[in-house]
Motif scaffolding. Structure first.
Motif, PDB file in Angstrom:
ATOM      1  N   GLU A 145       0.637  -1.219  -0.002  1.00 14.33           N
ATOM      2  CA  GLU A 145      -0.076   0.008   0.017  1.00 14.33           C
ATOM      3  C   GLU A 145       0.865   1.283   0.016  1.00 14.33           C
ATOM      4  O   GLU A 145       1.949   1.257   0.509  1.00 14.33           O
ATOM      5  CB  GLU A 145      -0.814  -0.060   1.141  1.00 14.33           C
ATOM      6  CG  GLU A 145      -1.793   1.194   1.205  1.00 14.33           C
ATOM      7  CD  GLU A 145      -2.743   0.993   2.576  1.00 14.33           C
ATOM      8  OE1 GLU A 145      -2.776  -0.073   3.228  1.00 14.33           O
ATOM      9  OE2 GLU A 145      -3.463   1.997   2.729  1.00 14.33           O
ATOM     10  N   ASP A 146       0.481   2.124  -0.916  1.00 13.32           N
ATOM     11  CA  ASP A 146       1.192   3.447  -1.028  1.00 13.32           C
ATOM     12  C   ASP A 146       0.739   4.736  -0.139  1.00 13.32           C
ATOM     13  O   ASP A 146      -0.303   5.167  -0.373  1.00 13.32           O
ATOM     14  CB  ASP A 146       1.185   3.676  -2.564  1.00 13.32           C
ATOM     15  CG  ASP A 146       2.316   4.843  -2.615  1.00 13.32           C
ATOM     16  OD1 ASP A 146       2.461   4.828  -3.981  1.00 13.32           O
ATOM     17  OD2 ASP A 146       2.958   5.211  -1.889  1.00 13.32           O
ATOM     18  N   LEU A 147       1.326   4.720   1.079  1.00 14.99           N
ATOM     19  CA  LEU A 147       0.827   5.912   1.942  1.00 14.99           C
ATOM     20  C   LEU A 147       1.337   7.176   1.665  1.00 14.99           C
ATOM     21  O   LEU A 147       2.508   7.306   1.489  1.00 14.99           O
ATOM     22  CB  LEU A 147       1.104   5.533   3.440  1.00 14.99           C
ATOM     23  CG  LEU A 147       0.594   4.066   3.909  1.00 14.99           C
ATOM     24  CD1 LEU A 147       1.234   3.730   4.994  1.00 14.99           C
ATOM     25  CD2 LEU A 147      -0.898   4.296   4.064  1.00 14.99           C
ATOM     26  N   LEU A 168       2.129   3.577 -12.637  1.00 11.10           N
ATOM     27  CA  LEU A 168       0.932   3.350 -12.959  1.00 11.10           C
ATOM     28  C   LEU A 168       0.591   1.836 -12.765  1.00 11.10           C
ATOM     29  O   LEU A 168      -0.511   1.454 -12.493  1.00 11.10           O
ATOM     30  CB  LEU A 168       0.822   3.669 -14.404  1.00 11.10           C
ATOM     31  CG  LEU A 168       0.705   5.071 -14.593  1.00 11.10           C
ATOM     32  CD1 LEU A 168       0.531   5.462 -16.176  1.00 11.10           C
ATOM     33  CD2 LEU A 168      -0.458   5.814 -14.085  1.00 11.10           C
ATOM     34  N   ILE A 169       1.666   0.910 -12.976  1.00 11.70           N
ATOM     35  CA  ILE A 169       1.191  -0.420 -12.783  1.00 11.70           C
ATOM     36  C   ILE A 169       1.063  -0.864 -11.523  1.00 11.70           C
ATOM     37  O   ILE A 169       0.156  -1.488 -10.972  1.00 11.70           O
ATOM     38  CB  ILE A 169       2.187  -1.406 -13.428  1.00 11.70           C
ATOM     39  CG1 ILE A 169       2.556  -1.174 -14.803  1.00 11.70           C
ATOM     40  CG2 ILE A 169       2.332  -2.801 -13.259  1.00 11.70           C
ATOM     41  CD1 ILE A 169       3.775  -2.130 -15.511  1.00 11.70           C
ATOM     42  N   ALA A 170       1.940  -0.263 -10.560  1.00 12.02           N
ATOM     43  CA  ALA A 170       1.768  -0.383  -9.019  1.00 12.02           C
ATOM     44  C   ALA A 170       0.343   0.037  -8.642  1.00 12.02           C
ATOM     45  O   ALA A 170      -0.216  -0.552  -7.852  1.00 12.02           O
ATOM     46  CB  ALA A 170       2.935   0.503  -8.184  1.00 12.02           C
ATOM     47  N   LYS A 171      -0.142   1.183  -9.239  1.00 10.51           N
ATOM     48  CA  LYS A 171      -1.347   1.974  -8.964  1.00 10.51           C
ATOM     49  C   LYS A 171      -2.632   0.992  -9.167  1.00 10.51           C
ATOM     50  O   LYS A 171      -3.350   0.770  -8.398  1.00 10.51           O
ATOM     51  CB  LYS A 171      -1.512   3.109  -9.225  1.00 10.51           C
ATOM     52  CG  LYS A 171      -2.677   4.038  -9.034  1.00 10.51           C
ATOM     53  CD  LYS A 171      -2.759   5.558  -9.539  1.00 10.51           C
ATOM     54  CE  LYS A 171      -3.900   5.957  -9.054  1.00 10.51           C
ATOM     55  NZ  LYS A 171      -3.708   7.454  -8.737  1.00 10.51           N
ATOM     56  N   ALA A 172      -2.266   0.249 -10.103  1.00 14.46           N
ATOM     57  CA  ALA A 172      -3.453  -0.500 -10.521  1.00 14.46           C
ATOM     58  C   ALA A 172      -3.380  -1.855  -9.816  1.00 14.46           C
ATOM     59  O   ALA A 172      -4.402  -2.553  -9.572  1.00 14.46           O
ATOM     60  CB  ALA A 172      -3.152  -1.206 -12.170  1.00 14.46           C
ATOM     61  N   VAL A 173      -2.304  -2.206  -9.397  1.00 12.58           N
ATOM     62  CA  VAL A 173      -2.357  -3.807  -8.691  1.00 12.58           C
ATOM     63  C   VAL A 173      -2.398  -3.617  -7.249  1.00 12.58           C
ATOM     64  O   VAL A 173      -2.741  -4.662  -6.566  1.00 12.58           O
ATOM     65  CB  VAL A 173      -0.838  -4.303  -9.213  1.00 12.58           C
ATOM     66  CG1 VAL A 173      -0.581  -5.526  -8.373  1.00 12.58           C
ATOM     67  CG2 VAL A 173      -1.085  -4.598 -10.537  1.00 12.58           C
ATOM     68  N   ARG A 174      -1.953  -2.576  -6.660  1.00 14.99           N
ATOM     69  CA  ARG A 174      -1.740  -2.610  -5.197  1.00 14.99           C
ATOM     70  C   ARG A 174      -2.890  -2.448  -4.566  1.00 14.99           C
ATOM     71  O   ARG A 174      -3.889  -2.127  -4.723  1.00 14.99           O
ATOM     72  CB  ARG A 174      -0.786  -1.224  -4.661  1.00 14.99           C
ATOM     73  CG  ARG A 174      -1.502   0.108  -4.879  1.00 14.99           C
ATOM     74  CD  ARG A 174      -0.735   0.997  -4.294  1.00 14.99           C
ATOM     75  NE  ARG A 174      -1.495   2.437  -4.380  1.00 14.99           N
ATOM     76  CZ  ARG A 174      -0.733   3.565  -4.934  1.00 14.99           C
ATOM     77  NH1 ARG A 174       0.479   3.014  -5.580  1.00 14.99           N
ATOM     78  NH2 ARG A 174      -1.251   4.339  -5.249  1.00 14.99           N
ATOM     79  N   ALA A 175      -2.860  -2.608  -3.003  1.00 12.54           N
ATOM     80  CA  ALA A 175      -3.639  -3.001  -2.122  1.00 12.54           C
ATOM     81  C   ALA A 175      -4.045  -1.316  -1.627  1.00 12.54           C
ATOM     82  O   ALA A 175      -3.115  -0.481  -1.743  1.00 12.54           O
ATOM     83  CB  ALA A 175      -3.328  -3.479  -0.730  1.00 12.54           C
ATOM     84  N   GLY A 176      -5.150  -0.851  -1.398  1.00 18.83           N
ATOM     85  CA  GLY A 176      -5.520   0.388  -0.782  1.00 18.83           C
ATOM     86  C   GLY A 176      -6.454   0.581   0.229  1.00 18.83           C
ATOM     87  O   GLY A 176      -7.735   0.193  -0.050  1.00 18.83           O
TER      88      GLY A 176
END
Lengths: 352, 176, 118
Positions: free
Chosen positions: A69-71, C23-31
């Motif tokens: 997760e990107d904080l 952009l790839i990370a934004k599509a794949v990651r948990a949030g």
């Protein structure tokens, strides 16, 4: 092969893809090798569970950082926060366009005529490298400032001050190599080392020492890693980063390490030349591709990086700045003067 | 305190050959290089224990998971005297006593409910020290992982000794 | 000049690399954002001031200025070093005079304490 399309688009594009792919793979496995080498130095085993003997560890690390997760901290400047890792990785990758890996190569006879194994050879090679790698300092300052955290700010400022202070003796050490080489182009520097039958580390042993120490300080590695030491500043300027942005900082650090290693190999140890390149007696060694010599020289430098990390305590910040400004700067200036004097004596006063 | 004899340990200013510190730097590098070469190319002599293939051997005094011991006929030795519950500093033992109708007077009480909350337990061994009947001892089993908190509250059936006493991996107990 | 075309190409690729990766990370990651997760690190206590109001020492500015001066000196040394073969004794003495002038400035900065503790 000489049509403009081939010459300007296809061949450089293939080389770019090859350089980037190999670079990213090497950087990923460099993290693995660092952990293993540090572990064996410290009488323990490194990662050996993921995959056979731990060889899939970097893949697991990359995947973890991708999905993490990107904080973004509250009240942080979002645009600058996003921009900082880009600003630090672009110069770290861009520098690789001028570093020569080998001379002319036919890729084991696959190609009909030899092509040079570097992307391009501009006539200001080393100046381009020094200039572009200095842009990385922007990323550090902006990254430290944009995360709304006092530790990041102080870490970023200290790291930037350290990098900037050690660029000066590094420049002087490079000048002393240029005195001997007579050209700024990296390929030409290797050629001069072949023609002169002597690698530049022999007369420039002090320049090599200064350049390597400044290189260690530039990449924020132990013993100069106060800005990113965990007990001091809690990872410094990259405290508040997580996920892929942190991965970009990490990649940039290891890519910078590889750049310093490659430059040490090219400037001081003859690039891709084999030992004693002009001696006929050792011509049987020519069957080894020259890239192997280059890679092994860079590998030795990287091992010394990790060896230093496993051995030394770190410098306190004021001691660090004192070493850079009060010791290395006068030493490198004196080195420039002595080498210039030596070349003068050798060329002009001894001949007649 | 004025006329105390003192010894002057000042060794004077450090000479510049010592201040540049090159000697100890090289020696330190030599130590780490020696470790590296020995571990990679020579006899591998690392301090790592590769769990779970290799496990450490613990002493017989290790305070691990509790065991409620049984008499020869299979019934618990515990007489529900509440000594362990009182002695426990973490208040993790819960006992409810009941009467055993056909037992002799020495064993007239027995526990209806005996629960230890293993997540609260600090594994101090006071319950073993307090028990007058040697009814609770500790084994050397320390690897306890639970998926839920409710799994950590263990009762008589999980704590009871299974099989002969020599077969258990015995740890902290009286008179061993 | 033609040798710079691959560098321009590489710049385009290098600039797009972090953009594509992010952009790839934004599509794949948990949030799962939460206000507690967004607080900056301050060893467990809530931060009372933002980092943008933090004061930092003037020594960093001095270091930057000194770096600019010495970097310009380095830039002047580069063409001299490349052409040193042809410049011989005259060029050597001239550059030593230049370095001596800068050395005076360096010693002045040292004695005034600009290089302390920074």
């Amino acid at each position: 092969m000489d049509q403009p399309l081939y010459q300007f688009l296809i061949i450089p594009a293939v080389k770019i893809v090859a350089i980037l792919a190999v670079l990213l793979l090497v950087v990923a496995y460099l993290t693995f090798f660092e952990r293993k080498v540090l572990a064996y130095l410290q009488v323990r085993l490194g990662p050996n569970r993921v995959g056979p003997k731990g060889w899939l560890q970097p893949i697991a690390d990359a995947f973890k950082l991708l999905v993490k997760e990107d904080l973004i901290p509250s009240k942080a400047e979002r645009f600058v926060f996003l921009l900082a890792p880009c600003l630090i990785i672009v110069p770290a990758l861009l520098v690789w366009s001028v570093i020569p890996f080998t001379g002319e190569t036919t890729v084991f006879g696959l190609l009909s005529e030899p092509i040079p194994a570097y992307l391009t050879d501009i006539n200001i090679g080393i100046l381009f490298v020094l200039g572009v790698s200095s842009v990385g300092v922007f990323g550090i300052i902006l990254g430290g400032w944009a995360s709304n955290s006092k530790f990041s700010l102080m870490g970023g400022l200290r790291s930037a001050a350290q990098m900037v202070s050690y660029e000066v003796p590094m420049g002087f050490a490079v000048v002393s190599v240029l005195l001997m080489a007579g050209s700024l182009s990296l390929v030409r520097i290797v050629e001069v080392q072949r023609e002169a039958h002597m690698w530049f580390f022999l007369p420039g042993i002090l320049a090599l020492g200064i350049y390597f120490i400044c290189g260690v300080a530039e990449t924020n590695r132990n013993p100069f890693d106060l800005p990113e030491a965990e007990s001091e500043l809690v990872a410094g300027f990259h405290t508040e980063y997580s996920g892929m942005k942190f991965a970009l900082f990490f990649l940039a650090e290891y890519a910078n390490m590889l750049v310093i290693g490659s430059l040490v190999a090219v400037l001081f140890f003859g690039g891709w030349l084999r030992p004693f390149p002009n001696v006929e007696f050792l011509a049987f060694l020519d069957v080894i591709p020259p890239f192997f010599w280059f890679a092994s020289k860079v590998g030795v430098v990287i091992f010394i990086y990790m060896w230093f990390r496993g051995t030394f305590p770190r410098y306190r910040f004021d001691q660090l700045m004192a070493v850079g400004w009060k010791w290395l700067l006068p030493l490198s200036l004196a080195n420039v003067a002595v080498i210039a004097l030596g070349i003068l004596v050798k060329n002009h006063l001894l001949k007649g | 305190m004025k006329n105390v004899a003192t010894v002057n340990v000042d060794r004077g200013p450090i000479p510049w050959t010592e201040r540049i510190y090159l000697g100890p730097i090289v020696r330190g590098l030599g130590v780490t290089l020696r470790h590296f070469l020995r571990n990679v190319f020579g006899k591998r002599d690392v301090a790592t224990i590769e769990w779970p293939e290799v496990k450490r051997q613990y002493s017989e005094r290790l305070r691990g998971r509790h065991i409620l011991t049984t008499k020869d006929d299979g019934s618990l030795r515990c007489v529900a005297c509440y000594m362990c519950e009182t002695a426990c500093p973490a208040n993790c033992i819960t006992i409810v006593a009941e009467e055993d109708p056909e037992a002799p007077v020495e064993w007239e009480k027995r526990p209806l409910l005996y629960e230890i909350d293993l997540l609260r337990c600090v594994f101090c061994g006071f319950c073993v020290d307090a028990c007058p009947k040697e009814a609770i001892i500790m084994s050397r089993q320390h690897e306890m992982a639970f998926s839920e908190r409710s799994e950590a509250v263990v009762g008589i059936e999980e704590l009871r000794q299974k099989g002969p006493i020599e077969d258990e991996d015995l740890g902290y107990r009286p008179y061993f | 000049m033609v040798q710079y075309v691959p560098i321009v190409l590489f710049t385009l690729v290098a600039v797009s690399f972090p953009i594509v990766t992010l952009l790839i990370a934004k599509a794949v990651r948990a949030g799962s954002p939460h206000p507690v997760k967004g607080e900056p690190y301050e060893c467990g206590v809530p931060a009372t001031t933002t980092a943008f109001e933090t004061r930092f020492s003037i020594r960093y500015y001095l270091i930057a200025v000194l770096f600019v001066v010495f970097d310009v000196e380095t830039i002047f040394l580069f063409p001299w070093a490349v052409m040193f073969e042809k410049l011989a004794l005259f060029g050597f003495i001239e550059m030593m005079v230049f370095l001596a002038i800068l050395l005076v400035g360096y010693v002045y900065a040292w004695r005034r304490g600009a290089l302390e503790w920074a």
